[in-house]
Design a protein around this motif. Structure first.
Motif, short mmCIF file in Angstrom:
data_model
loop_
_atom_site.label_atom_id
_atom_site.label_comp_id
_atom_site.label_asym_id
_atom_site.label_seq_id
_atom_site.Cartn_x
_atom_site.Cartn_y
_atom_site.Cartn_z
N CYS A 103 10.76 -11.01 35.26
CA CYS A 103 11.69 -10.23 34.45
C CYS A 103 12.36 -9.22 35.36
O CYS A 103 11.70 -8.33 35.90
N PRO A 104 13.69 -9.34 35.54
CA PRO A 104 14.40 -8.44 36.44
C PRO A 104 15.02 -7.24 35.71
O PRO A 104 15.81 -6.51 36.30
N HIS A 105 14.67 -7.06 34.44
CA HIS A 105 15.39 -6.11 33.59
C HIS A 105 14.71 -4.74 33.51
O HIS A 105 13.55 -4.60 33.85
N CYS A 110 15.80 -6.78 27.13
CA CYS A 110 15.54 -8.22 27.14
C CYS A 110 14.34 -8.56 26.27
O CYS A 110 13.71 -7.69 25.70
N CYS A 112 12.02 -10.48 27.84
CA CYS A 112 11.09 -11.03 28.83
C CYS A 112 10.32 -9.98 29.62
O CYS A 112 9.51 -10.34 30.48
N ARG A 113 10.55 -8.72 29.34
CA ARG A 113 9.75 -7.70 30.02
C ARG A 113 8.40 -7.60 29.30
O ARG A 113 8.34 -7.25 28.12
ZN LIG Z 1 13.51 -9.29 31.10
#
Ligand SMILES: [Zn+2]
Ligand SMILES: [Mg+2]
Length: 194
Positions: A103-105, A110, A112-113
């Protein structure tokens, strides 16, 4: 090793979800980041533990929050390059990780974190054999334990030398099905002593 619930039966585990920082490699000091291969300090026993999981035919999937990307501290390609080097090293010792989901957020952007379920959903879409009931999540923080718990995945907490804030740590310990001091110990619990 401390059993916090009834003795767990790990014999049906087919997929091992792994947090990265604090489980596979040493967590960076507060406010610092693992931004390049030189920062990626593999923890004691990790190579052998991953080799054992592979030898036992278990699927290994890394799920990692990398907020440093959203903060501009490093790029996705830096993270991917670290993972490629790690995989090379693993391959040379007969081990391998099946997949890595990142997860790059930043917070609240998002699904997906962790503890949100997005990284699990991505993995399950690519590997239809994955079932929560036959999985275990190994992590060193509260969000890892909550990620597992919300999905119905059993959890193992790695209690490292550098702790999260006290309330967070207490919560993580409360949620975890098992607490271990290292990945090696967690793998011993799942597979039996080496
Ligand atoms: Zn994410
Ligand atoms: Mg971690």
């Amino acid at each position: 090793m401390t059993l916090t619930r009834q003795a767990a039966d790990w014999s049906n585990v087919r997929t091992v979800f792994l947090d990265r920082d604090g489980v596979l490699n040493r967590k960076a000091p507060e406010g610092e980041y693992v931004a390049r291969w030189e920062d990626f300090e593999i923890l004691d026993g990790v190579m052998a533990a991953l080799g054992r999981l592979r030898g036992a035919g278990l699927r290994t999937i890394v799920v990692t929050n990398q907020r440093g990307i959203a903060l501009g501290r490093y790029a996705l390609r830096d993270v991917e390059s670290i993972h490629a080097k790690f995989q090379e090293l693993l391959a040379a010792s007969g081990a391998q990780i099946d997949a890595v989901y990142i997860c790059p957020h930043d917070h609240g952007e998002c699904n997906c974190r962790k503890p949100l379920p997005g990284l699990f959903e991505q993995a399950a879409a690519e590997y239809p054999g994955i079932s929560a009931a036959e999985s275990v999540m190994i992590g060193d923080s509260r969000v890892d334990m909550e990620f597992g718990k919300r999905l119905g995945i059993r959890t193992i907490l790695i209690e490292g030398e550098r702790e999260n804030s006290a309330p967070s740590k207490e919560k993580a310990r409360e949620i975890a099905d098992l607490r271990c001091s290292s990945l090696r110990e967690a793998v011993n619990a799942i597979l039996g002593p080496a």
